[in-house]
Scaffold this motif. Structure first.
Motif, PDB file in Angstrom:
ATOM      1  N   PHE A  59     -73.742  -8.866   7.859  1.00 26.01           N
ATOM      2  CA  PHE A  59     -72.374  -8.700   7.389  1.00 26.01           C
ATOM      3  C   PHE A  59     -71.615 -10.019   7.258  1.00 26.01           C
ATOM      4  O   PHE A  59     -70.650 -10.101   6.505  1.00 26.01           O
ATOM      5  CB  PHE A  59     -71.612  -7.707   8.264  1.00 26.01           C
ATOM      6  N   LEU A  60     -72.026 -11.060   7.964  1.00 23.95           N
ATOM      7  CA  LEU A  60     -71.379 -12.361   7.785  1.00 23.95           C
ATOM      8  C   LEU A  60     -71.856 -13.067   6.522  1.00 23.95           C
ATOM      9  O   LEU A  60     -71.149 -13.920   5.982  1.00 23.95           O
ATOM     10  CB  LEU A  60     -71.626 -13.265   8.998  1.00 23.95           C
ATOM     11  N   THR A  61     -73.036 -12.726   6.048  1.00 26.47           N
ATOM     12  CA  THR A  61     -73.565 -13.405   4.871  1.00 26.47           C
ATOM     13  C   THR A  61     -73.373 -12.620   3.582  1.00 26.47           C
ATOM     14  O   THR A  61     -73.657 -13.138   2.500  1.00 26.47           O
ATOM     15  CB  THR A  61     -75.061 -13.714   5.048  1.00 26.47           C
ATOM     16  N   VAL A  62     -72.873 -11.406   3.664  1.00 22.65           N
ATOM     17  CA  VAL A  62     -72.725 -10.587   2.464  1.00 22.65           C
ATOM     18  C   VAL A  62     -71.696 -11.188   1.504  1.00 22.65           C
ATOM     19  O   VAL A  62     -71.851 -11.105   0.282  1.00 22.65           O
ATOM     20  CB  VAL A  62     -72.411  -9.123   2.850  1.00 22.65           C
ATOM     21  N   GLY A  63     -70.670 -11.831   2.002  1.00 26.44           N
ATOM     22  CA  GLY A  63     -69.685 -12.488   1.156  1.00 26.44           C
ATOM     23  C   GLY A  63     -70.278 -13.687   0.422  1.00 26.44           C
ATOM     24  O   GLY A  63     -70.005 -13.906  -0.760  1.00 26.44           O
ATOM     25  N   LEU A  64     -71.106 -14.457   1.125  1.00 24.40           N
ATOM     26  CA  LEU A  64     -71.778 -15.589   0.490  1.00 24.40           C
ATOM     27  C   LEU A  64     -72.711 -15.116  -0.618  1.00 24.40           C
ATOM     28  O   LEU A  64     -72.782 -15.724  -1.685  1.00 24.40           O
ATOM     29  CB  LEU A  64     -72.582 -16.383   1.526  1.00 24.40           C
ATOM     30  N   GLY A  69     -73.577 -14.456  -6.700  1.00 23.28           N
ATOM     31  CA  GLY A  69     -74.142 -13.513  -7.659  1.00 23.28           C
ATOM     32  C   GLY A  69     -75.489 -12.973  -7.251  1.00 23.28           C
ATOM     33  O   GLY A  69     -76.316 -12.640  -8.094  1.00 23.28           O
ATOM     34  N   ARG A  70     -75.727 -12.852  -5.967  1.00 22.19           N
ATOM     35  CA  ARG A  70     -77.030 -12.418  -5.456  1.00 22.19           C
ATOM     36  C   ARG A  70     -77.103 -10.916  -5.171  1.00 22.19           C
ATOM     37  O   ARG A  70     -78.099 -10.452  -4.646  1.00 22.19           O
ATOM     38  CB  ARG A  70     -77.379 -13.180  -4.178  1.00 22.19           C
ATOM     39  N   HIS A  71     -76.062 -10.180  -5.476  1.00 24.06           N
ATOM     40  CA  HIS A  71     -76.102  -8.736  -5.262  1.00 24.06           C
ATOM     41  C   HIS A  71     -76.856  -8.068  -6.406  1.00 24.06           C
ATOM     42  O   HIS A  71     -76.911  -8.579  -7.524  1.00 24.06           O
ATOM     43  CB  HIS A  71     -74.690  -8.170  -5.166  1.00 24.06           C
ATOM     44  N   MET A 143     -66.226  -9.785   1.732  1.00 23.16           N
ATOM     45  CA  MET A 143     -66.565  -9.373   0.366  1.00 23.16           C
ATOM     46  C   MET A 143     -65.308  -9.144  -0.461  1.00 23.16           C
ATOM     47  O   MET A 143     -65.257  -9.527  -1.634  1.00 23.16           O
ATOM     48  CB  MET A 143     -67.402  -8.095   0.394  1.00 23.16           C
ATOM     49  N   ALA A 144     -64.293  -8.513   0.128  1.00 19.95           N
ATOM     50  CA  ALA A 144     -63.041  -8.268  -0.594  1.00 19.95           C
ATOM     51  C   ALA A 144     -62.413  -9.595  -1.018  1.00 19.95           C
ATOM     52  O   ALA A 144     -61.892  -9.715  -2.134  1.00 19.95           O
ATOM     53  CB  ALA A 144     -62.070  -7.469   0.273  1.00 19.95           C
TER      54      ALA A 144
END
Length: 165
Positions: A59-64, A69-71, A143-144
């Motif tokens: 969850f700390l790296t989901v924003g990065l 553009g890695r989603h 993420m927001a």
């Protein structure tokens, strides 16, 4: 943008630190099991600690990941739909993503507050269980932030993605 640079650095530092701690703890745990006996039982808490660290790592790296553009996404369809309809599809995606993340952050906060009020502790670590629910709350807030920055054009999270093939 200095604040965003600070957040990026903090996220990267936390991710690397957590990952190295996880590896180190697992190595110690494997060694303790090889030695066996009562020594191994002293490290029963390692698996629960690594599970908790794994949650925070994700969850700390989901924003990065979102910022780079890695989603997962179907880039070619998005671009084709945008060009065919003339809709600002990227901005719509950012707005919907922002609203969705704010909603999930709010739900995470509600769950965290509820579990915090219950005072439950984990069995082997003896730490408050609310920490488990705090990880998604922080992750969805990060993420927001990225969705909002992308919406307002302060970052280009679509830069590294292929458009048409």
């Amino acid at each position: 943008m200095k604040a965003l640079d600070f957040i990026r650095t903090a996220e990267r530092f936390a991710a690397v630190t957590i990952f190295l701690l996880m590896v180190g703890l697992y190595c110690v745990n494997v060694f303790a099991r090889q030695v066996g006996g009562t020594f191994a039982s002293e490290f029963a808490w390692v698996e629960e600690a690594v599970r908790l660290m794994s949650l925070f790592l994700v969850f700390l790296t989901v924003g990065l990941a979102l910022e780079r553009g890695r989603h997962a996404g179907v880039h070619t369809w998005r671009e084709r739909i945008a060009s065919a309809t003339g809709l600002p599809l990227r901005r719509i995606i950012d707005a919907v993503g922002f609203v969705f993340c704010i909603y999930l952050m709010w739900l995470g906060y509600q769950m965290t507050a509820f579990v915090y009020g219950m005072g439950q502790k984990s069995p082997t670590l003896n730490v408050p269980v609310f920490w488990i629910y705090l990880a998604p709350t922080i992750g969805f807030a990060l993420m927001a932030l990225r969705y909002a920055l992308s919406f307002f054009g302060l970052i280009d999270r679509f830069a590294g993605q292929a458009t048409e093939e």
